[in-house]
Design a protein around this motif. Structure first.
Motif, PDB file in Angstrom:
ATOM      1  N   ALA A  94      -3.277 -30.998 -11.604  1.00 31.96           N
ATOM      2  CA  ALA A  94      -4.522 -31.615 -11.227  1.00 31.96           C
ATOM      3  C   ALA A  94      -4.329 -32.076  -9.806  1.00 31.96           C
ATOM      4  O   ALA A  94      -5.255 -31.864  -9.080  1.00 31.96           O
ATOM      5  N   ALA A  95      -3.054 -32.424  -9.424  1.00 32.27           N
ATOM      6  CA  ALA A  95      -3.004 -32.907  -7.942  1.00 32.27           C
ATOM      7  C   ALA A  95      -2.951 -31.638  -7.042  1.00 32.27           C
ATOM      8  O   ALA A  95      -3.667 -31.871  -5.931  1.00 32.27           O
ATOM      9  N   ASP A  96      -2.803 -30.605  -7.335  1.00 31.19           N
ATOM     10  CA  ASP A  96      -3.046 -29.476  -6.205  1.00 31.19           C
ATOM     11  C   ASP A  96      -4.384 -28.822  -6.272  1.00 31.19           C
ATOM     12  O   ASP A  96      -4.992 -28.742  -5.189  1.00 31.19           O
ATOM     13  N   ARG A  97      -5.267 -29.008  -7.365  1.00 28.29           N
ATOM     14  CA  ARG A  97      -6.767 -28.932  -7.363  1.00 28.29           C
ATOM     15  C   ARG A  97      -7.186 -29.983  -6.558  1.00 28.29           C
ATOM     16  O   ARG A  97      -8.101 -29.620  -5.681  1.00 28.29           O
ATOM     17  N   ALA A  98      -7.062 -31.163  -6.708  1.00 26.87           N
ATOM     18  CA  ALA A  98      -7.346 -32.206  -5.796  1.00 26.87           C
ATOM     19  C   ALA A  98      -7.332 -31.973  -4.290  1.00 26.87           C
ATOM     20  O   ALA A  98      -8.184 -32.342  -3.476  1.00 26.87           O
ATOM     21  N   THR A 156       6.465 -29.643 -24.629  1.00 29.16           N
ATOM     22  CA  THR A 156       5.476 -30.493 -25.303  1.00 29.16           C
ATOM     23  C   THR A 156       5.353 -31.636 -24.389  1.00 29.16           C
ATOM     24  O   THR A 156       3.944 -32.120 -24.312  1.00 29.16           O
ATOM     25  N   ARG A 157       6.402 -32.228 -23.798  1.00 28.64           N
ATOM     26  CA  ARG A 157       5.811 -33.512 -22.836  1.00 28.64           C
ATOM     27  C   ARG A 157       5.033 -33.099 -21.854  1.00 28.64           C
ATOM     28  O   ARG A 157       3.848 -33.674 -21.538  1.00 28.64           O
ATOM     29  N   THR A 158       5.232 -31.847 -20.845  1.00 28.61           N
ATOM     30  CA  THR A 158       4.430 -31.452 -19.797  1.00 28.61           C
ATOM     31  C   THR A 158       2.926 -31.198 -20.195  1.00 28.61           C
ATOM     32  O   THR A 158       2.060 -31.747 -19.620  1.00 28.61           O
ATOM     33  N   PHE A 159       2.855 -30.575 -21.423  1.00 25.21           N
ATOM     34  CA  PHE A 159       1.419 -30.214 -21.607  1.00 25.21           C
ATOM     35  C   PHE A 159       0.677 -31.320 -22.418  1.00 25.21           C
ATOM     36  O   PHE A 159      -0.584 -31.343 -22.268  1.00 25.21           O
ATOM     37  N   ALA A 160       1.437 -32.106 -22.846  1.00 22.65           N
ATOM     38  CA  ALA A 160       0.663 -33.431 -23.515  1.00 22.65           C
ATOM     39  C   ALA A 160       0.213 -34.372 -22.155  1.00 22.65           C
ATOM     40  O   ALA A 160      -0.783 -34.751 -22.305  1.00 22.65           O
ATOM     41  N   ASP A 161       1.024 -34.423 -21.301  1.00 19.08           N
ATOM     42  CA  ASP A 161       0.727 -35.110 -19.905  1.00 19.08           C
ATOM     43  C   ASP A 161      -0.458 -34.491 -19.290  1.00 19.08           C
ATOM     44  O   ASP A 161      -1.281 -35.060 -18.487  1.00 19.08           O
ATOM     45  N   ALA A 162      -0.517 -33.130 -19.355  1.00 19.30           N
ATOM     46  CA  ALA A 162      -1.561 -32.514 -18.659  1.00 19.30           C
ATOM     47  C   ALA A 162      -3.000 -32.567 -19.196  1.00 19.30           C
ATOM     48  O   ALA A 162      -3.898 -32.591 -18.475  1.00 19.30           O
ATOM     49  N   SER A 163      -2.750 -32.866 -20.645  1.00 20.76           N
ATOM     50  CA  SER A 163      -4.164 -33.238 -21.332  1.00 20.76           C
ATOM     51  C   SER A 163      -4.800 -34.592 -21.038  1.00 20.76           C
ATOM     52  O   SER A 163      -5.647 -35.001 -21.556  1.00 20.76           O
ATOM     53  N   GLU A 164      -3.985 -35.626 -20.491  1.00 26.05           N
ATOM     54  CA  GLU A 164      -4.271 -36.767 -20.443  1.00 26.05           C
ATOM     55  C   GLU A 164      -5.342 -36.997 -19.312  1.00 26.05           C
ATOM     56  O   GLU A 164      -5.295 -36.326 -18.165  1.00 26.05           O
ATOM     57  N   HIS A 181       5.634 -46.775 -15.181  1.00 21.77           N
ATOM     58  CA  HIS A 181       5.079 -47.772 -16.126  1.00 21.77           C
ATOM     59  C   HIS A 181       5.379 -47.353 -17.436  1.00 21.77           C
ATOM     60  O   HIS A 181       5.085 -47.944 -18.390  1.00 21.77           O
ATOM     61  N   ARG A 182       6.462 -46.446 -17.595  1.00 22.51           N
ATOM     62  CA  ARG A 182       6.766 -46.150 -18.993  1.00 22.51           C
ATOM     63  C   ARG A 182       8.195 -46.515 -19.300  1.00 22.51           C
ATOM     64  O   ARG A 182       9.186 -46.322 -18.327  1.00 22.51           O
ATOM     65  N   SER A 183       8.633 -46.893 -20.497  1.00 27.21           N
ATOM     66  CA  SER A 183      10.202 -47.153 -20.954  1.00 27.21           C
ATOM     67  C   SER A 183      10.684 -45.835 -21.001  1.00 27.21           C
ATOM     68  O   SER A 183      10.060 -44.969 -21.413  1.00 27.21           O
ATOM     69  N   CYS A 184      11.973 -46.067 -21.361  1.00 21.11           N
ATOM     70  CA  CYS A 184      12.891 -45.020 -21.519  1.00 21.11           C
ATOM     71  C   CYS A 184      12.330 -44.131 -22.669  1.00 21.11           C
ATOM     72  O   CYS A 184      12.270 -42.898 -22.783  1.00 21.11           O
ATOM     73  N   THR A 185      12.169 -44.726 -23.852  1.00 18.46           N
ATOM     74  CA  THR A 185      11.781 -44.405 -25.115  1.00 18.46           C
ATOM     75  C   THR A 185      10.219 -43.782 -24.997  1.00 18.46           C
ATOM     76  O   THR A 185      10.171 -42.658 -25.672  1.00 18.46           O
ATOM     77  N   GLU A 186       9.353 -44.416 -24.231  1.00 17.18           N
ATOM     78  CA  GLU A 186       8.306 -43.633 -23.917  1.00 17.18           C
ATOM     79  C   GLU A 186       8.128 -42.376 -23.285  1.00 17.18           C
ATOM     80  O   GLU A 186       7.407 -41.571 -23.395  1.00 17.18           O
ATOM     81  N   ARG A 187       9.119 -42.330 -22.066  1.00 16.38           N
ATOM     82  CA  ARG A 187       9.421 -41.221 -21.543  1.00 16.38           C
ATOM     83  C   ARG A 187       9.901 -40.044 -22.518  1.00 16.38           C
ATOM     84  O   ARG A 187       9.811 -38.800 -22.163  1.00 16.38           O
TER      85      ARG A 187
END
Length: 377
Positions: free
Chosen positions: A228-232, A288-296, A335-341
């Motif tokens: 997203a950042a590279d496209r922007a 899982t984490r990376t692709f979930a973040d990419a979809s946000e 802005h995320r806690s350790c458990t959220e990350r």
């Protein structure tokens, strides 16, 4: 082997393998931290404080693999208090494996900095910054090469991989796996040499295979994180350059994780727990984490934009030097806690423990399980 800071400034700050005490049993987490702190201190002691900027979670895998193949655990020494350890002292790894990890990290970071200077990327377009970065890269390259040679490792493949990567990025019409090939080769060479240090030559072919899969995975996940950042800002991204969709990138990442799992299973190891936890379980979580973040959506993140320039460079250095204790306002994890990350349900295994008085059964370090039962496995 990098995250957005690494891609932008030339050093890998965090990496894709990011375990925490919620995702590893206590014994494995202590071992992982011993390798991480050992890498950071090896860079400082042998190459100066500035070299600590190349410390990465992924780089310490070289040290982990070396120790896992040896009959005896790597030597430890007592280190001073550190922010990452809550300002507590700890035993950290001090061995050939961690020195190889330091050398590889320095060589790759130096090559990336040189490439950024040549391209005039971002802050490197400024003459004074470019001059200082060039001198620093030369120092890192020489220091890393010297350490590598002392360990019997030829640094030429790493330097060649960096040059080949830069050349491929200037071409069009290439498939994404052609673009990831140099990274795969560099990681394969580093992983392979751990068998030499550990005197396990029969592991070399399998370690090369594992290195190629991990290099592919790291390159692809870095591209997804930066998409997203590279496209922007109209910056280069291998997924855009090769016309690779997120769905195809996910398929390739899943295949790489499966390949890693098979390779790790074939390795002759004295201690399998931490290797399995990092190269199998944590890489799967990273996908899982990376692709979930990419979809946000961008609105859901609610983070300030990275301003770039010297301010961003300084904040990136601060994040590294404080081992991630400080995070700039534009860091999404701030802005995320350790458990959220951690991934959702990262401690599911604990629900299967039952009576943790028999922790040896429920919290097996050989499995790289996800259970911190307040015991040392």
């Amino acid at each position: 082997m990098a995250v957005p800071y690494g891609e932008r400034y030339g050093w890998p700050v965090f990496g894709i393998v990011r375990p925490c005490r919620h995702g590893l049993c206590t014994g494995l987490f202590k071992d992982w931290l011993a390798h991480l702190c050992g890498l950071c201190l090896a860079l400082r002691d042998e190459h100066g404080h500035a070299a600590r900027l190349v410390t990465s979670y992924d780089g310490l895998l070289v040290s982990v693999l070396t120790e896992a193949q040896r009959p005896a655990t790597a030597p430890r020494r007592r280190a001073a208090p550190c922010a990452l350890r809550g300002f507590r002292r700890a035993d950290v790894v001090e061995a050939e494996g961690v020195r190889l990890a330091a050398a590889v990290s320095l060589i790759l970071a130096a090559g990336k900095v040189k490439d950024n200077v040549a391209d005039g990327d971002g802050v490197y377009a400024r003459r004074l910054v470019a001059a200082g970065a060039t001198r620093l890269a030369a120092r890192w390259s020489a220091a890393g090469g010297g350490t590598a040679v002392g360990l019997g490792f030829d640094p030429a493949p790493l330097a060649a991989a960096v040059e080949e990567q830069a050349r491929l990025e200037r071409r069009s019409g290439l498939a994404v796996l052609e673009l990831t090939a140099p990274t795969e080769s560099a990681v394969a060479a580093a992983f392979c040499h751990t068998a030499v240090l550990a005197d396990r030559p029969h592991n070399r072919v399998t370690l090369e295979e594992a290195g190629r899969y991990f290099g592919r995975l790291a390159h692809l996940l870095d591209a997804v994180e930066d998409l997203a950042a590279d496209r922007a800002r109209g910056a280069y991204n291998p997924l855009v350059a090769s016309g690779t969709s997120l769905a195809e990138a996910r398929r390739l990442c899943d295949d790489a994780v499966a390949g890693l799992r098979a390779a790790v299973a074939d390795l002759d190891l004295e201690r399998r727990g931490l290797v399995t936890a990092l190269l199998v379980k944590e890489t799967d979580k990273a996908v899982t984490r990376t692709f979930a973040d990419a979809s946000e959506t961008e609105d859901e993140r609610k983070v300030e934009p990275d301003p770039g320039g010297l301010l961003s460079l300084f904040c990136g250095a601060m994040a590294c030097c404080t081992c991630g204790l400080y995070r700039p306002p534009w860091d999404e994890d701030r802005h995320r806690s350790c458990t959220e990350r951690c991934d959702t349900g990262c401690c599911d295994a604990c629900s299967n423990c039952g009576d943790c008085s028999n922790c040896g059964d429920c919290c097996s370090c050989d499995d790289g399980c996800c259970c911190d039962c307040s015991c040392d496995c």
